[in-house]
Design a protein around this motif. Structure first.
Motif, PDB file in Angstrom:
ATOM      1  N   GLY A 126      44.322  39.686  43.767  1.00 55.87           N
ATOM      2  CA  GLY A 126      44.001  39.024  42.509  1.00 55.87           C
ATOM      3  C   GLY A 126      42.509  38.866  42.290  1.00 55.87           C
ATOM      4  N   THR A 127      41.700  39.028  43.336  1.00 54.55           N
ATOM      5  CA  THR A 127      40.257  38.915  43.186  1.00 54.55           C
ATOM      6  C   THR A 127      39.736  39.941  42.202  1.00 54.55           C
ATOM      7  N   LEU A 128      40.234  41.146  42.294  1.00 55.90           N
ATOM      8  CA  LEU A 128      39.772  42.184  41.378  1.00 55.90           C
ATOM      9  C   LEU A 128      40.186  41.881  39.947  1.00 55.90           C
ATOM     10  N   ARG A 129      41.414  41.466  39.750  1.00 55.28           N
ATOM     11  CA  ARG A 129      41.908  41.173  38.403  1.00 55.28           C
ATOM     12  C   ARG A 129      41.020  40.142  37.717  1.00 55.28           C
ATOM     13  N   SER A 130      40.564  39.154  38.456  1.00 52.19           N
ATOM     14  CA  SER A 130      39.706  38.126  37.864  1.00 52.19           C
ATOM     15  C   SER A 130      38.258  38.597  37.719  1.00 52.19           C
ATOM     16  N   SER A 131      37.967  39.800  38.186  1.00 54.35           N
ATOM     17  CA  SER A 131      36.601  40.324  38.130  1.00 54.35           C
ATOM     18  C   SER A 131      36.466  41.543  37.224  1.00 54.35           C
ATOM     19  N   VAL A 132      37.461  41.818  36.398  1.00 57.27           N
ATOM     20  CA  VAL A 132      37.427  42.992  35.520  1.00 57.27           C
ATOM     21  C   VAL A 132      36.150  42.975  34.684  1.00 57.27           C
ATOM     22  N   ILE A 169      40.686  47.841  49.252  1.00 60.01           N
ATOM     23  CA  ILE A 169      40.439  47.918  47.821  1.00 60.01           C
ATOM     24  C   ILE A 169      40.560  49.390  47.424  1.00 60.01           C
ATOM     25  N   TRP A 170      41.204  49.640  46.282  1.00 58.97           N
ATOM     26  CA  TRP A 170      41.368  51.019  45.786  1.00 58.97           C
ATOM     27  C   TRP A 170      40.116  51.448  45.019  1.00 58.97           C
ATOM     28  N   VAL A 171      39.643  52.668  45.299  1.00 57.58           N
ATOM     29  CA  VAL A 171      38.504  53.260  44.613  1.00 57.58           C
ATOM     30  C   VAL A 171      38.993  54.522  43.905  1.00 57.58           C
ATOM     31  N   ALA A 181      40.883  47.017  34.981  1.00 56.08           N
ATOM     32  CA  ALA A 181      42.295  46.622  35.063  1.00 56.08           C
ATOM     33  C   ALA A 181      43.180  47.857  34.957  1.00 56.08           C
ATOM     34  N   HIS A 182      44.373  47.766  35.551  1.00 54.90           N
ATOM     35  CA  HIS A 182      45.366  48.823  35.367  1.00 54.90           C
ATOM     36  C   HIS A 182      46.744  48.189  35.221  1.00 54.90           C
ATOM     37  N   ASP A 183      47.659  48.981  34.653  1.00 53.70           N
ATOM     38  CA  ASP A 183      49.016  48.468  34.442  1.00 53.70           C
ATOM     39  C   ASP A 183      49.897  48.782  35.645  1.00 53.70           C
ATOM     40  N   SER A 184      51.138  48.369  35.587  1.00 54.57           N
ATOM     41  CA  SER A 184      52.057  48.519  36.719  1.00 54.57           C
ATOM     42  C   SER A 184      52.424  49.980  37.007  1.00 54.57           C
ATOM     43  N   GLY A 185      52.142  50.889  36.103  1.00 55.37           N
ATOM     44  CA  GLY A 185      52.438  52.304  36.334  1.00 55.37           C
ATOM     45  C   GLY A 185      51.280  53.098  36.912  1.00 55.37           C
ATOM     46  N   PHE A 186      50.152  52.441  37.159  1.00 55.00           N
ATOM     47  CA  PHE A 186      48.953  53.138  37.632  1.00 55.00           C
ATOM     48  C   PHE A 186      49.183  53.875  38.950  1.00 55.00           C
ATOM     49  N   ALA A 187      49.763  53.201  39.932  1.00 49.91           N
ATOM     50  CA  ALA A 187      49.966  53.821  41.251  1.00 49.91           C
ATOM     51  C   ALA A 187      50.774  55.111  41.125  1.00 49.91           C
ATOM     52  N   ALA A 188      51.833  55.089  40.345  1.00 47.64           N
ATOM     53  CA  ALA A 188      52.659  56.291  40.171  1.00 47.64           C
ATOM     54  C   ALA A 188      51.878  57.397  39.468  1.00 47.64           C
ATOM     55  N   ARG A 189      51.078  57.050  38.463  1.00 46.29           N
ATOM     56  CA  ARG A 189      50.311  58.063  37.729  1.00 46.29           C
ATOM     57  C   ARG A 189      49.301  58.783  38.607  1.00 46.29           C
ATOM     58  N   ALA A 244      51.313  51.547  47.216  1.00 47.30           N
ATOM     59  CA  ALA A 244      51.567  51.330  45.789  1.00 47.30           C
ATOM     60  C   ALA A 244      51.808  49.868  45.463  1.00 47.30           C
ATOM     61  N   SER A 245      52.523  49.146  46.305  1.00 42.87           N
ATOM     62  CA  SER A 245      52.809  47.731  46.036  1.00 42.87           C
ATOM     63  C   SER A 245      51.526  46.914  46.008  1.00 42.87           C
ATOM     64  N   ARG A 246      50.657  47.138  46.953  1.00 41.86           N
ATOM     65  CA  ARG A 246      49.371  46.420  46.998  1.00 41.86           C
ATOM     66  C   ARG A 246      48.548  46.742  45.751  1.00 41.86           C
ATOM     67  N   LEU A 247      48.490  48.015  45.396  1.00 36.09           N
ATOM     68  CA  LEU A 247      47.719  48.443  44.239  1.00 36.09           C
ATOM     69  C   LEU A 247      48.265  47.817  42.956  1.00 36.09           C
ATOM     70  N   THR A 248      49.577  47.807  42.816  1.00 35.47           N
ATOM     71  CA  THR A 248      50.205  47.231  41.632  1.00 35.47           C
ATOM     72  C   THR A 248      49.974  45.727  41.566  1.00 35.47           C
ATOM     73  N   SER A 249      50.141  45.025  42.683  1.00 35.10           N
ATOM     74  CA  SER A 249      49.968  43.568  42.675  1.00 35.10           C
ATOM     75  C   SER A 249      48.523  43.173  42.401  1.00 35.10           C
ATOM     76  N   GLU A 250      47.571  44.009  42.793  1.00 33.55           N
ATOM     77  CA  GLU A 250      46.163  43.697  42.552  1.00 33.55           C
ATOM     78  C   GLU A 250      45.848  43.720  41.053  1.00 33.55           C
ATOM     79  N   GLY A 251      46.434  44.675  40.312  1.00 25.58           N
ATOM     80  CA  GLY A 251      46.226  44.722  38.864  1.00 25.58           C
ATOM     81  C   GLY A 251      44.889  45.266  38.420  1.00 25.58           C
ATOM     82  N   ALA A 252      44.054  45.694  39.363  1.00 23.13           N
ATOM     83  CA  ALA A 252      42.738  46.241  39.042  1.00 23.13           C
ATOM     84  C   ALA A 252      42.257  47.079  40.224  1.00 23.13           C
TER      85      ALA A 252
END
Length: 183
Positions: free
Chosen positions: A81-87, A117-119, A145-153, A162-170
């Protein structure tokens, strides 16, 4: 008790066979990309690879967003959630450890599965940059920010985070020209 041979495991029913298949898939994913296609392509790459001095190898490096250190993560902070709050904010990395490279244009940095962290590398066309696990990366990027389909794309599956990436939201968006690799 003697260890069973592979034939007896395969004859032991669908449960054991399924378990063996799962193990083989995990092993295949770990070695995915370890072939000749990992070799740098001809031409100039924006990222440069250089040998590391022994002092540079220790630790996970450091990644900051503003004045907040997110890698290595502070004690008792899972930074989900740190990333989501730092968009929209700028992230800077110095010699962060590349943990894995599950996508052509993206990779995990950090110190482990709970501290990563995903780069996502940006630029037009297929990147000439070849990133490998255990390299060190330095860059400046932007938290997006990214949506819940980002990891799959981008091609990241459950075993690859994928779960970590999706839960982070960014994630971090990094221009090829900003990325420097060592190791």
């Amino acid at each position: 008790m003697a260890a069973p041979d592979i034939r007896s495991l395969l004859r032991s029913g669908p449960g054991r066979t399924a378990a063996i298949v799962v193990v083989l898939i995990v092993v295949a994913l770990l070695f995915r990309g370890a072939g000749d296609d990992d070799a740098p392509s001809a031409g100039s790459a924006s990222a440069t690879a250089q040998p590391l001095a022994p002092a540079e190898v220790a630790g996970p490096g450091q990644l900051t967003i503003g004045s907040t250190v997110v890698v290595p993560r502070p004690a008792n902070d899972d930074h989900v959630g740190t990333l989501r709050s730092s968009v929209g904010r700028t992230a800077e990395a110095q010699q962060v450890l590349v943990l894995s490279v599950p996508a052509d244009e993206g990779f995990w940095v950090g110190s482990g599965p709970l501290d990563r962290i995903w780069v996502q590398i940006t630029g037009s066309g297929e990147s000439p940059v070849v990133v490998r696990a255990s390299q060190r990366a330095s860059f400046t990027g932007t938290v997006v920010a990214h949506d819940s389909g980002f990891a799959a794309r981008i091609g990241v599956n459950v075993l690859e985070g994928a779960s970590r990436l999706t839960s982070e939201g960014a994630h971090l968006q990094v221009a090829r020209s900003s990325l420097t690799l060592a190791g």
